[in-house]
Design an enzyme around this catalytic site. Structure first.
Site, PDB file in Angstrom:
ATOM      1  N   ASP A  70       0.809  -1.223   0.000  1.00  0.00           N
ATOM      2  CA  ASP A  70       0.000   0.000   0.000  1.00  0.00           C
ATOM      3  C   ASP A  70       0.843   1.274   0.000  1.00  0.00           C
ATOM      4  OD1 ASP A  70      -2.184  -1.693   0.119  1.00  0.00           O
ATOM      5  OD2 ASP A  70      -2.279  -1.611   2.312  1.00  0.00           O
ATOM      6  N   GLU A  71       1.990   1.222  -0.641  1.00  0.00           N
ATOM      7  CA  GLU A  71       2.887   2.379  -0.679  1.00  0.00           C
ATOM      8  C   GLU A  71       2.418   3.433  -1.675  1.00  0.00           C
ATOM      9  OE1 GLU A  71       3.794  -0.752  -1.214  1.00  0.00           O
ATOM     10  OE2 GLU A  71       5.283  -1.343   0.287  1.00  0.00           O
ATOM     11  N   LYS A  97       1.821   2.158  -5.078  1.00  0.00           N
ATOM     12  CA  LYS A  97       2.362   1.608  -6.328  1.00  0.00           C
ATOM     13  C   LYS A  97       1.417   1.858  -7.494  1.00  0.00           C
ATOM     14  CE  LYS A  97       2.474  -2.458  -4.389  1.00  0.00           C
ATOM     15  NZ  LYS A  97       2.091  -2.063  -3.010  1.00  0.00           N
ATOM     16  N   GLY A  98       0.098   1.699  -7.229  1.00  0.00           N
ATOM     17  CA  GLY A  98      -0.902   1.857  -8.295  1.00  0.00           C
ATOM     18  C   GLY A  98      -0.796   3.230  -8.944  1.00  0.00           C
ATOM     19  N   GLY A 128      -4.429  -4.420  -3.841  1.00  0.00           N
ATOM     20  CA  GLY A 128      -5.443  -3.380  -4.059  1.00  0.00           C
ATOM     21  C   GLY A 128      -4.683  -2.141  -4.478  1.00  0.00           C
ATOM     22  N   HIS A 129      -4.640  -1.871  -5.759  1.00  0.00           N
ATOM     23  CA  HIS A 129      -3.823  -0.772  -6.298  1.00  0.00           C
ATOM     24  C   HIS A 129      -4.747   0.337  -6.789  1.00  0.00           C
ATOM     25  CE1 HIS A 129      -0.302  -3.775  -7.172  1.00  0.00           C
ATOM     26  NE2 HIS A 129      -0.612  -3.668  -5.894  1.00  0.00           N
ATOM     27  N   ARG A 141       1.398 -29.478  -6.180  1.00  0.00           N
ATOM     28  CA  ARG A 141       1.134 -29.934  -7.555  1.00  0.00           C
ATOM     29  C   ARG A 141      -0.272 -30.515  -7.724  1.00  0.00           C
ATOM     30  NH1 ARG A 141       6.657 -32.943  -6.977  1.00  0.00           N
ATOM     31  NH2 ARG A 141       5.739 -32.881  -4.920  1.00  0.00           N
ATOM     32  N   GLN A 169       2.107  -6.111  -3.236  1.00  0.00           N
ATOM     33  CA  GLN A 169       2.543  -6.153  -1.836  1.00  0.00           C
ATOM     34  C   GLN A 169       3.843  -5.344  -1.681  1.00  0.00           C
ATOM     35  OE1 GLN A 169       1.564  -9.553  -3.244  1.00  0.00           O
ATOM     36  NE2 GLN A 169      -0.387  -8.637  -2.790  1.00  0.00           N
ATOM     37  N   THR A 222       3.007 -12.457   3.001  1.00  0.00           N
ATOM     38  CA  THR A 222       2.152 -13.072   2.008  1.00  0.00           C
ATOM     39  C   THR A 222       2.846 -14.343   1.533  1.00  0.00           C
ATOM     40  OG1 THR A 222       0.797 -12.692   0.046  1.00  0.00           O
ATOM     41  CG2 THR A 222       3.033 -11.768   0.000  1.00  0.00           C
ATOM     42  N   GLY A 263     -10.840  -2.969   3.316  1.00  0.00           N
ATOM     43  CA  GLY A 263     -11.431  -1.846   4.054  1.00  0.00           C
ATOM     44  C   GLY A 263     -10.971  -1.753   5.504  1.00  0.00           C
ATOM     45  N   ARG A 264     -10.043  -2.644   5.927  1.00  0.00           N
ATOM     46  CA  ARG A 264      -9.596  -2.615   7.320  1.00  0.00           C
ATOM     47  C   ARG A 264      -8.797  -1.345   7.603  1.00  0.00           C
ATOM     48  NH1 ARG A 264      -6.354  -8.196   7.670  1.00  0.00           N
ATOM     49  NH2 ARG A 264      -5.918  -7.626   5.522  1.00  0.00           N
ATOM     50  N   ARG A 301      -5.725   0.679   8.512  1.00  0.00           N
ATOM     51  CA  ARG A 301      -4.309   0.290   8.497  1.00  0.00           C
ATOM     52  C   ARG A 301      -3.628   0.775   9.766  1.00  0.00           C
ATOM     53  NH1 ARG A 301      -3.766   2.608   2.415  1.00  0.00           N
ATOM     54  NH2 ARG A 301      -4.585   0.809   1.296  1.00  0.00           N
ATOM     55  N   ASP A 350       2.456  14.775   1.403  1.00  0.00           N
ATOM     56  CA  ASP A 350       1.426  15.772   1.754  1.00  0.00           C
ATOM     57  C   ASP A 350       0.696  15.414   3.049  1.00  0.00           C
ATOM     58  OD1 ASP A 350       0.531  13.627  -0.103  1.00  0.00           O
ATOM     59  OD2 ASP A 350      -1.462  14.407   0.396  1.00  0.00           O
TER      60      ASP A 350
HETATM   61  P1  GDP Z   1      -0.751   0.291  -3.533  1.00  0.00           P
HETATM   62  O1  GDP Z   1      -1.314  -0.992  -3.057  1.00  0.00           O
HETATM   63  O2  GDP Z   1       0.732   0.401  -3.278  1.00  0.00           O
HETATM   64  O3  GDP Z   1      -1.092   0.609  -4.957  1.00  0.00           O
HETATM   65  O4  GDP Z   1      -1.409   1.439  -2.632  1.00  0.00           O
HETATM   66  P2  GDP Z   1      -2.984   1.574  -2.278  1.00  0.00           P
HETATM   67  O5  GDP Z   1      -3.707   1.999  -3.489  1.00  0.00           O
HETATM   68  O6  GDP Z   1      -3.457   0.350  -1.577  1.00  0.00           O
HETATM   69  O7  GDP Z   1      -2.944   2.710  -1.174  1.00  0.00           O
HETATM   70  C1  GDP Z   1      -2.393   3.959  -1.439  1.00  0.00           C
HETATM   71  C2  GDP Z   1      -3.456   5.029  -1.171  1.00  0.00           C
HETATM   72  O8  GDP Z   1      -2.846   6.309  -1.111  1.00  0.00           O
HETATM   73  C3  GDP Z   1      -4.502   5.130  -2.264  1.00  0.00           C
HETATM   74  O9  GDP Z   1      -5.718   5.530  -1.688  1.00  0.00           O
HETATM   75  C4  GDP Z   1      -3.950   6.228  -3.170  1.00  0.00           C
HETATM   76  O10 GDP Z   1      -4.976   6.908  -3.889  1.00  0.00           O
HETATM   77  C5  GDP Z   1      -3.325   7.144  -2.154  1.00  0.00           C
HETATM   78  N1  GDP Z   1      -2.128   7.896  -2.605  1.00  0.00           N
HETATM   79  C6  GDP Z   1      -1.151   7.507  -3.446  1.00  0.00           C
HETATM   80  N2  GDP Z   1      -0.177   8.442  -3.507  1.00  0.00           N
HETATM   81  C7  GDP Z   1      -0.571   9.454  -2.679  1.00  0.00           C
HETATM   82  C8  GDP Z   1       0.021  10.692  -2.286  1.00  0.00           C
HETATM   83  O11 GDP Z   1       1.115  11.066  -2.683  1.00  0.00           O
HETATM   84  N3  GDP Z   1      -0.690  11.460  -1.386  1.00  0.00           N
HETATM   85  C9  GDP Z   1      -1.905  11.072  -0.895  1.00  0.00           C
HETATM   86  N4  GDP Z   1      -2.511  11.873  -0.024  1.00  0.00           N
HETATM   87  N5  GDP Z   1      -2.473   9.904  -1.255  1.00  0.00           N
HETATM   88  C10 GDP Z   1      -1.812   9.104  -2.111  1.00  0.00           C
HETATM   89  P1  IMO Z   2      -0.832  -4.250  -2.245  1.00  0.00           P
HETATM   90  O1  IMO Z   2      -0.358  -4.862  -3.545  1.00  0.00           O
HETATM   91  C1  IMO Z   2      -0.973  -4.555   2.119  1.00  0.00           C
HETATM   92  C2  IMO Z   2      -1.018  -8.583   3.826  1.00  0.00           C
HETATM   93  C3  IMO Z   2      -2.307  -8.990   4.521  1.00  0.00           C
HETATM   94  C4  IMO Z   2      -1.736  -9.931   5.580  1.00  0.00           C
HETATM   95  C5  IMO Z   2      -0.613 -10.643   4.825  1.00  0.00           C
HETATM   96  C6  IMO Z   2      -1.002 -11.979   4.224  1.00  0.00           C
HETATM   97  O2  IMO Z   2      -2.132  -3.544  -2.324  1.00  0.00           O
HETATM   98  O3  IMO Z   2       0.261  -3.455  -1.623  1.00  0.00           O
HETATM   99  P2  IMO Z   2      -2.490 -12.687   2.119  1.00  0.00           P
HETATM  100  O4  IMO Z   2      -3.931 -12.413   1.798  1.00  0.00           O
HETATM  101  O5  IMO Z   2      -1.539 -12.188   1.080  1.00  0.00           O
HETATM  102  O6  IMO Z   2      -2.227 -14.116   2.468  1.00  0.00           O
HETATM  103  O7  IMO Z   2      -2.217 -11.850   3.484  1.00  0.00           O
HETATM  104  O8  IMO Z   2      -0.223  -9.752   3.792  1.00  0.00           O
HETATM  105  N1  IMO Z   2      -1.204  -8.118   2.431  1.00  0.00           N
HETATM  106  C7  IMO Z   2      -1.150  -6.834   2.064  1.00  0.00           C
HETATM  107  N2  IMO Z   2      -1.006  -5.714   2.799  1.00  0.00           N
HETATM  108  N3  IMO Z   2      -1.048  -4.474   0.770  1.00  0.00           N
HETATM  109  C8  IMO Z   2      -1.162  -5.585   0.006  1.00  0.00           C
HETATM  110  O9  IMO Z   2      -1.129  -5.556  -1.328  1.00  0.00           O
HETATM  111  C9  IMO Z   2      -1.258  -6.837   0.656  1.00  0.00           C
HETATM  112  N4  IMO Z   2      -1.416  -8.108   0.231  1.00  0.00           N
HETATM  113  C10 IMO Z   2      -1.355  -8.879   1.314  1.00  0.00           C
HETATM  114  O10 IMO Z   2      -2.957  -7.885   5.094  1.00  0.00           O
HETATM  115  O11 IMO Z   2      -1.156  -9.201   6.625  1.00  0.00           O
HETATM  116 MG    MG Z   3      -2.840  -1.676  -1.818  1.00  0.00          MG
END
Ligand code: GDP
Ligand code: IMO
Ligand code: MG
Length: 414
Positions: A13-14, A16-17, A40-41, A135, A203, A218, A281-282, A284, A314
């Site tokens: 959730d950094e 990446k999307g 979830g990107h 397998r 991830q 994961t 939806g948990r 973080r 920001d």
């Molecule tokens: P991913 O799994 O790495 O693609 O990240 P997620 O989409 O799960 O979570 C990142 C969240 O931060 C999303 O709601 C993005 O819309 C939001 N986001 C991404 N970059 C920024 C940023 O620079 N600032 C803010 N405020 N939100 C961001």
């Molecule tokens: P993105 O690509 C954040 C976490 C789960 C749990 C552990 C194992 O959006 O960054 P799993 O369902 O993979 O067996 O769960 O890994 N987890 C993530 N946390 N972002 C993700 O993906 C994740 N995918 C799995 O919350 O702790």
């Molecule tokens: Mg994500």
């Protein structure tokens, strides 16, 4: 044109999307190579928000999309995304499938762990990689040949398991047959033509099955070198690694998190950053940026090819404090070795206080560019670069496409 891979350097959730959508404009093909619908990107384009679980996040750029064999493919999840998005995707014949059985087993395993549950996304990921290793998992190629998924070797010992019906297999085949392909061969052809390929990590490095905070990880490999296995494409032919890290730290699910914050301060940060899982939806868990773990993640991801994008700066703007962890303390002795956390647990963070980021018009700054950055953010970037010994190539300051401060036009230089 050259090839690049985007990797999360924390616990997922950094952002990446957003970064993949931003970079995708410059590439011809976007490829997922690990994980499944646990990802979830999020991509925010204008007023629209798209959350991709299985389709690569380049979908909105109209590029050719691929799922490599390293992905565990849930056909039901793919069908839903294809109904919502007008995307061109091909899936490798070798992808193994997530069927109702893997999702059932994921739920049952979590229930049986009780208080020590991992907190998985419930998308069947662990069981899907396990059935592949055992397998018994059906693959795309098997469905196309009309084979019914057969789990009898397992279900004879697991009472009451939900198993895929012939109707499930038929509808999975209907969606997968027209888009099945030899992905490594197609990627080689794209590369030979001189077109660029962007690999999309899911991830983050600290969730890697081997190198992360096991067992709270994961079940796939989340580091750059997995492109070699998960897409069948030589990592030597990947020219650039883009590591993505938030300006702070989050985690969904259980496991160690040395810089975790609690109380009202954490509540405030969670609200400012809208830190709620894109898949489940948990809420973080949130905390200060952990440079000890970040340095470890950099070391695992082709550090000589890696540049860093910091996201969500920001979110920290206008907060009264700004801390980053520069070491861990274990019973009085300090270390910068992340592996100590994995082997000993219970680290206390050692913080450096930096100048807090001021409130600012980030939209304006993003338009004006790098030199318009507030001095406090420049100092933060310098501190991170000096600690990690890698370059920060951009800072993201909002969820929207245009909210990014590039150090130079397009972050990738070859
Ligand atoms: P991913 O799994 O790495 O693609 O990240 P997620 O989409 O799960 O979570 C990142 C969240 O931060 C999303 O709601 C993005 O819309 C939001 N986001 C991404 N970059 C920024 C940023 O620079 N600032 C803010 N405020 N939100 C961001
Ligand atoms: P993105 O690509 C954040 C976490 C789960 C749990 C552990 C194992 O959006 O960054 P799993 O369902 O993979 O067996 O769960 O890994 N987890 C993530 N946390 N972002 C993700 O993906 C994740 N995918 C799995 O919350 O702790
Ligand atoms: Mg994500």
């Amino acid at each position: 044109m050259k090839n690049a891979v985007v990797i999360g350097l924390q616990w997922g959730d950094e952002g990446k999307g957003k970064i993949i959508d931003y970079l995708a404009a410059d590439f011809n093909a976007i490829v997922r190579f690990n994980g499944g619908s646990n990802a979830g990107h999020t991509v925010k384009a204008g007023r629209e928000k798209h959350i991709f679980h299985i389709l690569p996040s380049g979908a909105l750029r109209g590029k050719q999309l691929y799922l490599g064999s390293g992905v565990v493919l849930d056909p039901d999840s793919l069908r839903k995304e294809l109904e919502a998005e007008n995307a061109r995707v091909k899936v490798d014949y070798r992808c193994s499938l997530v069927t109702p059985f893997e999702k059932w087993l994921d739920r049952r395993l979590e229930e049986s762990r009780g208080g020590s549950a991992i907190g998985t996304t419930g998308r069947g990921i662990g069981p899907a990689y396990a059935t592949r290793m055992l397998r018994v998992a059906p693959r795309v190629a098997d469905l196309i040949q009309g084979k019914q998924p057969d789990y009898t070797s397992l279900t004879s010992i697991i009472a009451g398991a939900e198993i895929p019906t012939p109707e499930w297999a038929k509808s999975a085949r209907d969606i997968l047959e027209p888009i099945a392909a030899d992905v490594p061969a197609e990627l080689m052809e794209i590369d030979t033509k001189g077109d660029g390929i962007l690999f999309e990590g899911a991830q983050g490095a600290l969730l890697d099955l081997d190198y992360g905070t096991y067992p709270f990880v994961t079940s796939s490999h989340t580091i750059a070198s997995y492109v070699g296995v998960g897409a069948g494409f030589s990592v030597n032919m990947v020219d650039s690694v883009i590591g993505v890290a938030k300006a702070y730290q989050t985690r969904v699910g259980a496991g160690p998190f040395p810089t975790e914050l609690g109380g009202a301060f954490a509540e405030d940060l969670r609200t400012r950053g809208d830190e709620f899982g894109s898949t489940t939806g948990r809420p973080r868990r949130v905390g200060w940026l952990d440079l000890v773990s970040l340095k470890y993640s950099v070391s695992l991801n082709e550090p000589k090819k890696l540049s860093l994008i910091i996201t969500k700066a920001d979110v920290l703007s206008g907060m009264k404090e700004l801390k980053v962890a520069v070491a861990y303390s274990f019973e009085g002795s300090e270390t910068t070795d992340f592996t100590r956390l994995i082997s000993c647990g219970n680290a206390q963070p050692v913080y450096e206080d930096l100048e807090p980021l001021p409130a600012a018009d980030w939209g304006m700054i993003a338009k004006q560019g790098w030199d318009a950055m507030p001095i406090e953010l420049k100092k933060f970037v310098d501190f991170v670069e000096n600690y990690l010994r890698v370059e920060v190539s951009a800072v993201s300051v909002g969820p929207e496409r245009e909210m990014i401060i590039e150090r130079r036009r397009r972050v990738i230089s070859y």
